[in-house]
Write a protein that holds these residues in place. Structure first.
Motif, PDB file in Angstrom:
ATOM      1  N   VAL A  36       1.269  -3.286   3.545  1.00  0.00           N
ATOM      2  CA  VAL A  36       0.279  -3.840   2.593  1.00  0.00           C
ATOM      3  C   VAL A  36       0.730  -4.869   1.669  1.00  0.00           C
ATOM      4  CG1 VAL A  36      -1.741  -3.479   1.414  1.00  0.00           C
ATOM      5  CG2 VAL A  36      -1.369  -1.930   3.310  1.00  0.00           C
ATOM      6  N   GLN A  43      -7.433  -6.745  -1.858  1.00  0.00           N
ATOM      7  CA  GLN A  43      -7.859  -5.944  -0.743  1.00  0.00           C
ATOM      8  C   GLN A  43      -9.320  -5.407  -1.037  1.00  0.00           C
ATOM      9  OE1 GLN A  43      -5.769  -5.601   1.870  1.00  0.00           O
ATOM     10  NE2 GLN A  43      -4.058  -6.620   0.967  1.00  0.00           N
ATOM     11  N   ARG A  61     -13.426  -5.894  -4.369  1.00  0.00           N
ATOM     12  CA  ARG A  61     -11.936  -6.805  -3.835  1.00  0.00           C
ATOM     13  C   ARG A  61     -11.109  -6.730  -5.106  1.00  0.00           C
ATOM     14  NH1 ARG A  61     -11.201  -8.129   0.622  1.00  0.00           N
ATOM     15  NH2 ARG A  61      -9.638  -9.706   0.322  1.00  0.00           N
ATOM     16  N   VAL A  85      -8.574   1.898   1.370  1.00  0.00           N
ATOM     17  CA  VAL A  85      -8.366   0.521   1.459  1.00  0.00           C
ATOM     18  C   VAL A  85      -8.810   0.327   3.012  1.00  0.00           C
ATOM     19  CG1 VAL A  85      -6.693  -1.409   1.395  1.00  0.00           C
ATOM     20  CG2 VAL A  85      -6.771   0.521  -0.348  1.00  0.00           C
ATOM     21  N   VAL A 100      -7.625  -2.493   5.028  1.00  0.00           N
ATOM     22  CA  VAL A 100      -6.535  -3.510   5.115  1.00  0.00           C
ATOM     23  C   VAL A 100      -6.881  -4.872   5.778  1.00  0.00           C
ATOM     24  CG1 VAL A 100      -4.187  -4.045   5.582  1.00  0.00           C
ATOM     25  CG2 VAL A 100      -4.771  -1.674   4.694  1.00  0.00           C
ATOM     26  N   ASP A 101      -6.876  -5.915   5.174  1.00  0.00           N
ATOM     27  CA  ASP A 101      -7.118  -7.089   5.648  1.00  0.00           C
ATOM     28  C   ASP A 101      -6.147  -7.622   6.595  1.00  0.00           C
ATOM     29  OD1 ASP A 101      -9.354  -7.318   4.300  1.00  0.00           O
ATOM     30  OD2 ASP A 101      -8.618  -8.740   2.631  1.00  0.00           O
TER      31      ASP A 101
END
Length: 106
Positions: free
Chosen positions: A20, A26, A72, A103, A105-106
Motif C-alpha cells: 500500500v 486512502q 480520506r 482500509v 485500498v485504492d
C-alpha cells in the motif's frame, strides 16, 4: 518503515508489506460500537458534524450496531490514534466507543 508494536502498528505494518502506498491518501473506515439503532443515528449526526462520512450498520450475526465513519487520509500512526481517541471522546456520552479501523485500498 517502523511501526509501534500494538494492534494499530501491526495493521499498518501489514498494509505496508502488502505494498500500500503510504504517500497517497486512502479511504480509512473507523468503526464506533453503539448500544442500539436510535443512539447510533444520533451519534452519526454528531460524527457527520465532525467531518466524517457515516452510515449505521448492524452485524447480521451478533446484531450489534456500529457507526461506520470514513475519511480520506494518509496512513499515519499518530493521526490514526488521534482520530480514534477523538471518536472515543465523541461517542462515550452516547454509550459508544471506537472499535477499530480498516482500509479500502485504492
Amino acid at each position: 518503515m517502523k511501526f509501534p508494536n500494538d494492534a494499530d502498528g501491526d495493521a499498518l505494518r501489514s498494509l505496508y508489506k502488502d505494498g500500500v502506498n503510504f504517500n497517497k491518501p486512502q479511504s480509512v473506515e473507523f468503526f464506533v460500537a453503539v448500544p442500539d439503532k436510535v443512539i447510533g443515528e444520533k451519534l452519526s449526526q454528531v460524527l457527520k458534524g465532525e467531518g466524517f462520512n457515516c452510515f449505521l450498520d448492524q452485524d447480521d450475526e451478533t446484531e450489534e450496531w456500529a457507526c461506520c465513519c470514513s475519511k480520506r487520509m494518509l496512513l499515519n500512526y499518530n493521526e490514526l490514534i488521534k482520530i480514534q481517541n477523538n471518536l472515543n471522546n465523541l461517542s462515550k456520552p452516547h454509550g459508544g466507543y471506537s472499535d477499530g479501523w480498516g482500509v479500502f485500498v485504492d
